[in-house]
Structures are given as C-alpha cells and as structure tokens.
Design a protein around this motif. Structure first.
Motif, PDB file in Angstrom:
ATOM      1  N   UNK A  95       0.843  -1.192   0.000  1.00  9.74           N
ATOM      2  CA  UNK A  95       0.000   0.000   0.000  1.00  9.74           C
ATOM      3  C   UNK A  95       0.882   1.248   0.000  1.00  9.74           C
ATOM      4  N   UNK A  96       0.319   2.367  -0.424  1.00  6.76           N
ATOM      5  CA  UNK A  96       1.077   3.610  -0.357  1.00  6.76           C
ATOM      6  C   UNK A  96       1.056   4.130   1.072  1.00  6.76           C
ATOM      7  N   UNK A  97       2.075   4.889   1.412  1.00  6.02           N
ATOM      8  CA  UNK A  97       2.145   5.457   2.746  1.00  6.02           C
ATOM      9  C   UNK A  97       3.572   5.527   3.243  1.00  6.02           C
ATOM     10  N   UNK A  98       3.674   5.909   4.506  1.00  7.27           N
ATOM     11  CA  UNK A  98       4.975   5.995   5.165  1.00  7.27           C
ATOM     12  C   UNK A  98       5.399   4.603   5.630  1.00  7.27           C
ATOM     13  N   UNK A  99       6.388   4.558   6.487  1.00  9.37           N
ATOM     14  CA  UNK A  99       6.888   3.295   7.021  1.00  9.37           C
ATOM     15  C   UNK A  99       5.861   2.653   7.959  1.00  9.37           C
ATOM     16  N   UNK A 100       6.012   1.341   8.138  1.00  5.02           N
ATOM     17  CA  UNK A 100       5.199   0.556   9.054  1.00  5.02           C
ATOM     18  C   UNK A 100       6.099   0.163  10.211  1.00  5.02           C
ATOM     19  N   UNK A 101       5.696   0.492  11.425  1.00  4.16           N
ATOM     20  CA  UNK A 101       6.478   0.149  12.611  1.00  4.16           C
ATOM     21  C   UNK A 101       5.877  -1.081  13.277  1.00  4.16           C
ATOM     22  N   UNK A 102       6.743  -1.954  13.758  1.00  5.54           N
ATOM     23  CA  UNK A 102       6.298  -3.091  14.562  1.00  5.54           C
ATOM     24  C   UNK A 102       6.969  -2.984  15.918  1.00  5.54           C
ATOM     25  N   UNK A 103       6.319  -3.546  16.919  1.00  7.06           N
ATOM     26  CA  UNK A 103       6.879  -3.473  18.260  1.00  7.06           C
ATOM     27  C   UNK A 103       6.600  -4.730  19.038  1.00  7.06           C
ATOM     28  N   UNK A 104       7.284  -4.837  20.161  1.00  3.77           N
ATOM     29  CA  UNK A 104       7.161  -6.015  21.001  1.00  3.77           C
ATOM     30  C   UNK A 104       8.317  -6.955  20.748  1.00  3.77           C
ATOM     31  N   UNK A 105       8.090  -8.240  21.045  1.00  7.31           N
ATOM     32  CA  UNK A 105       9.141  -9.234  20.879  1.00  7.31           C
ATOM     33  C   UNK A 105       8.669 -10.407  20.023  1.00  7.31           C
ATOM     34  N   UNK A 106       7.566 -11.035  20.381  1.00  9.82           N
ATOM     35  CA  UNK A 106       7.119 -12.242  19.676  1.00  9.82           C
ATOM     36  C   UNK A 106       6.732 -11.955  18.232  1.00  9.82           C
ATOM     37  N   UNK A 107       5.874 -10.968  18.009  1.00  7.75           N
ATOM     38  CA  UNK A 107       5.450 -10.644  16.642  1.00  7.75           C
ATOM     39  C   UNK A 107       6.638 -10.216  15.779  1.00  7.75           C
ATOM     40  N   UNK A 108       7.483  -9.283  16.236  1.00  2.00           N
ATOM     41  CA  UNK A 108       8.644  -8.930  15.406  1.00  2.00           C
ATOM     42  C   UNK A 108       9.553 -10.126  15.120  1.00  2.00           C
ATOM     43  N   UNK A 109       9.754 -10.990  16.106  1.00  2.00           N
ATOM     44  CA  UNK A 109      10.591 -12.173  15.871  1.00  2.00           C
ATOM     45  C   UNK A 109      10.016 -13.025  14.746  1.00  2.00           C
ATOM     46  N   UNK A 110       8.698 -13.170  14.741  1.00  2.00           N
ATOM     47  CA  UNK A 110       8.036 -13.946  13.694  1.00  2.00           C
ATOM     48  C   UNK A 110       8.179 -13.267  12.333  1.00  2.00           C
ATOM     49  N   UNK A 111       7.971 -11.942  12.294  1.00  2.74           N
ATOM     50  CA  UNK A 111       8.086 -11.208  11.023  1.00  2.74           C
ATOM     51  C   UNK A 111       9.531 -11.178  10.517  1.00  2.74           C
ATOM     52  N   UNK A 112      10.487 -11.105  11.433  1.00  2.00           N
ATOM     53  CA  UNK A 112      11.903 -11.151  11.043  1.00  2.00           C
ATOM     54  C   UNK A 112      12.217 -12.518  10.438  1.00  2.00           C
ATOM     55  N   UNK A 113      11.747 -13.584  11.088  1.00  2.00           N
ATOM     56  CA  UNK A 113      11.981 -14.935  10.575  1.00  2.00           C
ATOM     57  C   UNK A 113      11.355 -15.126   9.194  1.00  2.00           C
ATOM     58  N   UNK A 114      10.252 -14.417   8.918  1.00  3.42           N
ATOM     59  CA  UNK A 114       9.594 -14.491   7.611  1.00  3.42           C
ATOM     60  C   UNK A 114      10.259 -13.583   6.570  1.00  3.42           C
ATOM     61  N   UNK A 115      11.260 -12.800   6.981  1.00  5.73           N
ATOM     62  CA  UNK A 115      11.968 -11.916   6.060  1.00  5.73           C
ATOM     63  C   UNK A 115      11.212 -10.646   5.718  1.00  5.73           C
ATOM     64  N   UNK A 116      10.288 -10.217   6.575  1.00  5.58           N
ATOM     65  CA  UNK A 116       9.427  -9.074   6.276  1.00  5.58           C
ATOM     66  C   UNK A 116       9.859  -7.766   6.931  1.00  5.58           C
ATOM     67  N   UNK A 117      10.944  -7.778   7.694  1.00  9.85           N
ATOM     68  CA  UNK A 117      11.413  -6.553   8.354  1.00  9.85           C
ATOM     69  C   UNK A 117      12.595  -6.004   7.566  1.00  9.85           C
TER      70      UNK A 117
END
Length: 183
Positions: free
Chosen positions: A111-133
């Motif tokens: 989608x168009x827009x600015x950056x998307x921020x993620x926070x916490x530990x479990x969700x970011x760890x999952x997104x990092x493992x998926x290569x999305x960060x």
C-alpha cells in the motif's frame, strides 16, 4: 513498497524486557523522532495491551512530562493494527489481523504510505523470521541486567540474518542508537 521497521530498547546484555530497566526522557525523544516517518503500527496482543489505552490516555489528558506527552500525541495519531486470534476489545479505529500474518503484512507493505512500525518481541521475531522486516532501530542502554527476555526467545531463526549498519550515535545518557538495514 513501504518498509517495515522494528525499534526496540535493549540492555547491553541483550535484554528487551521493559520491566528490567526504565526508559528515560531521552528514550521517549528517540522513539518520537523515529515515529515521524511512520503512519502504521502493528503489534501483537501483549504489546498492544501495554501501549493502548495507556499512551492514548496520556495524549488525551496531557498527564506526562513535555517529552512523554509529545510521544503520546505522536503515538496516538498513528493508525494501529493488532495481530490476535483472541482479543475482542480494542481502541476504535484499530484493525485486527487474525490469520495469514505474512500475507496480510505483504499487502500492507504494498500500500502507499509511510513506514510501518512493529513493536514487542514475539510478533517482530516472527516477522523477522519471515523476512518481512527491512530496518532495525536498536537503542542499547548502558546497563547489564543479567536476566530477562531476549529477542528470538520464542521464535528461532533458520539461518543468520546479515544486517548493514547505516547509522550509529551515542546519546548523552550513554545509550547507543544503531540503525541497520536488512541485506
């Protein structure tokens, strides 16, 4: 394509458990500045419930210091998504992702827009493992706590993730801000 960014406070021994050390005015200034380029925040249930309604209440009542009030106003103005299969009560305007996390985040990135921020530990760890960060902002505090939660305690990586350091600064408190890009 929008970048997904991950910003977190860490101790020098890698602890990211917010109950083990305290944030400072400088910490809030750092994250307020980081959020200037963000128009969407994605949290898991636990982090969402830690942040909301606390920061929206501070923004509404201006009940903090000048610096924390500014952080609260900045935070409150950003759209939010919570990833949860169980949470039914959330702030008006908050969207929910219940399934297909990778697919939904990929759609958001397109989608168009600015950056998307993620926070916490479990969700970011999952997104990092998926290569999305895409970007990492680590604020390393000059303290060793010797215990507490670490990144990837819940989700392991299949292989090491190489990052490129693009900026670093030593803040007056001795905190070190590190900005990395995924390679």
């Amino acid at each position: 394509m929008r970048n997904v960014i991950y910003g977190i406070n860490l101790t020098t021994d890698g602890c990211c458990d917010h109950t083990k050390f305290n944030g400072t005015e400088e910490t809030h200034e750092y994250f307020t500045n980081l959020m200037q380029d963000v128009d969407l925040i994605i949290y898991g249930r636990k982090t969402y419930q830690l942040m909301v309604p606390y920061w929206p209440d501070v923004a509404k009542n201006q009940s903090g210091t000048k610096v924390t009030n500014e952080f609260a106003r900045t935070f409150d103005a950003i759209d939010k998504i919570v990833c949860s299969r169980s949470l039914d009560n959330f702030e008006e305007g908050t969207r929910v992702i219940r399934t297909n996390l990778a697919e939904e985040v990929l759609k958001l990135k397109q989608e168009s827009g600015k950056k998307i921020s993620i926070g916490g530990v479990s969700l970011p760890s999952e997104l990092i493992a998926l290569g999305l960060v895409d970007e990492y902002y680590f604020l390393v505090h000059p303290i060793i706590v010797g215990q507490g939660r670490r990144l990837f305690d819940d989700t392991g990586l299949q292989k090491p993730l190489n990052l490129k350091l693009v900026d670093s600064k030593v803040l007056p408190s001795g905190c070190v801000s590190l900005h990395y890009l995924k390679q």
